[in-house]
Motif scaffolding. Structure first.
Motif, PDB file in Angstrom:
ATOM      1  N   HIS A 160       0.838  -1.163  -0.208  1.00 23.71           N
ATOM      2  CA  HIS A 160       0.030  -0.048   0.064  1.00 23.71           C
ATOM      3  C   HIS A 160       0.915   1.058   0.099  1.00 23.71           C
ATOM      4  O   HIS A 160       0.499   2.126  -0.684  1.00 23.71           O
ATOM      5  CB  HIS A 160      -0.909  -0.019   1.095  1.00 23.71           C
ATOM      6  CG  HIS A 160      -0.465   0.214   2.648  1.00 23.71           C
ATOM      7  ND1 HIS A 160       0.310  -0.767   3.128  1.00 23.71           N
ATOM      8  CD2 HIS A 160      -0.400   1.255   3.416  1.00 23.71           C
ATOM      9  CE1 HIS A 160       0.709  -0.409   4.231  1.00 23.71           C
ATOM     10  NE2 HIS A 160       0.306   0.950   4.547  1.00 23.71           N
ATOM     11  N   HIS A 171      -6.264   3.757   0.625  1.00 26.19           N
ATOM     12  CA  HIS A 171      -6.100   3.442   2.007  1.00 26.19           C
ATOM     13  C   HIS A 171      -6.006   4.806   2.928  1.00 26.19           C
ATOM     14  O   HIS A 171      -6.130   4.274   4.123  1.00 26.19           O
ATOM     15  CB  HIS A 171      -4.663   2.570   2.183  1.00 26.19           C
ATOM     16  CG  HIS A 171      -3.576   3.361   2.017  1.00 26.19           C
ATOM     17  ND1 HIS A 171      -2.679   3.497   0.818  1.00 26.19           N
ATOM     18  CD2 HIS A 171      -2.740   4.019   3.119  1.00 26.19           C
ATOM     19  CE1 HIS A 171      -1.692   4.241   0.933  1.00 26.19           C
ATOM     20  NE2 HIS A 171      -1.588   4.299   2.098  1.00 26.19           N
ATOM     21  N   HIS A 172      -6.230   5.884   2.360  1.00 26.07           N
ATOM     22  CA  HIS A 172      -5.995   7.024   3.223  1.00 26.07           C
ATOM     23  C   HIS A 172      -7.417   7.684   3.169  1.00 26.07           C
ATOM     24  O   HIS A 172      -7.663   8.963   3.749  1.00 26.07           O
ATOM     25  CB  HIS A 172      -5.198   8.175   3.036  1.00 26.07           C
ATOM     26  CG  HIS A 172      -3.657   7.542   3.687  1.00 26.07           C
ATOM     27  ND1 HIS A 172      -3.368   7.411   4.892  1.00 26.07           N
ATOM     28  CD2 HIS A 172      -2.527   7.386   3.055  1.00 26.07           C
ATOM     29  CE1 HIS A 172      -2.134   7.137   5.100  1.00 26.07           C
ATOM     30  NE2 HIS A 172      -1.883   7.098   3.913  1.00 26.07           N
TER      31      HIS A 172
END
Ligand code: FE2
Length: 339
Positions: A194, A248-249
């Motif tokens: 990631h 992923h953020h």
């Protein structure tokens, strides 16, 4: 009937309903399991676990029933916990050495993998699968040792150790949630990759101890897109892996980046990755900051309204063995579940 016993009373044939204390102290992957083999008993006695809750309807009881304690008698268990354990000190050291060796091997492979991708030479997916399998084995056999070792992160190795730790956490959590094998595999790969986009960020910025300026923050926030871009031509990788890396953020309330996805647009695997990513970051030992304990992480993360799926957040802490009263306390701070 559930019965709490000391570790010395454990014997083959018992069904362990749960181990007391932190899941990370247990040498076993699952919370409930049958003590089927003598070697399982040895592993349990060599761990830091001091008491267990067994289910008498699913297995045998202790030899001396009078010295065991039905659930609810906390005074006696407290006395039993205070007693010195018969744990062999060398076993823990052995586990730590094995975890350290695995981590050293994995970190070396990840560094080469990331640098090769950064140089435009493509991703060696065979190595990715090899590393994921290595981590999965280590988490199953020595979770506490592995996560103890991954908490300590030097400036040079932070990204690699963080990737290993997040991979270990998502693998465990996804299994705890009984997700299907394919989703678990994709999640584990995404956890490993990631932050690969961070190889495009200057190392002074990655290791900067203080607060980032607006410009620095904007540059730092380009890394999910960079992860996606670096992996976009990797036909062996499922789209789900790339999407997880890209998003992923994101946050449940839509205030994340890069796309501002919100609510139902954030998939379950993404919610899982987001929780594990942040948990590892806040509990890591860094040269310039004190790590949070698991309890502090629970208290603070559950107050960050809008960042995580609140119900899933509690499930995560449950999966790593946080006590029910602490979960209930944290639950009171959480809002309703996001869509
Ligand atoms: Fe990231």
């Amino acid at each position: 009937m559930l019965l709490r016993i000391t570790i010395q009373q454990a014997r083959v044939g018992m069904f362990v309903h749960r181990v007391d204390g932190n899941w990370l102290d247990s040498p076993f992957w699952t919370r409930s399991f049958k003590l089927a083999q003598p070697r399982d008993l040895v592993r349990l006695r060599q761990s830091a676990i001091t008491s267990l809750v067994i289910d008498l309807s699913k297995g045998v009881g202790p030899l001396k029933a009078s010295s065991a304690l039905a659930l609810g008698g906390s005074r006696r268990v407290a006395a039993q916990r205070a007693a010195p354990t018969s744990r062999l000190p060398t076993s823990e050291e052995r586990e730590l050495r094995r975890a350290a060796a695995m981590l050293h091997r994995t970190t070396r492979k990840l560094r080469t993998l990331f640098e090769t991708v950064g140089a435009g030479d493509g991703l060696d997916t065979a190595v990715v699968h090899e590393v994921v399998a290595d981590i999965e084995t280590a988490v199953r056999e020595r979770p506490r040792a592995l996560l103890t070792m991954t908490r300590l992160k030097s400036k040079d190795e932070y990204s690699y150790r963080h990737s290993v730790a997040v991979c270990a956490l998502v693998t465990h959590f996804a299994r705890f949630l009984s997700l299907d094998a394919q989703t678990i595999q994709n999640l584990s790969i995404a956890a490993l990759l990631h932050d690969i986009g961070k190889i495009t960020i200057p190392s002074e910025l990655l290791g900067k101890p203080g607060k980032l300026t607006g410009e620095e923050m904007a540059l730092m926030q380009t890394h999910p897109q960079a992860s996606y871009d670096l992996l976009q031509d990797e036909r062996d990788l499922p789209d789900l892996v790339r999407d997880l890396c890209l998003h992923h953020h994101e946050r449940i309330d839509g205030r994340g980046y890069p796309s501002g996805l919100a609510g139902a647009a954030i998939s379950l695997p993404l919610r899982i990755l987001s929780i594990c990513d942040v948990y590892d970051a806040v509990t890591s030992i860094r040269p310039y900051k004190d790590p949070w304990s698991t309890k502090t992480a629970l208290a603070r993360m559950s107050r960050w309204h809008g960042q995580f799926d609140p119900v899933l957040l509690l499930r995560f802490f449950q999966s790593i063995g946080v006590a029910e009263q602490d979960l209930r306390k944290a639950g009171a701070d959480l809002g309703p579940r996001a869509a």
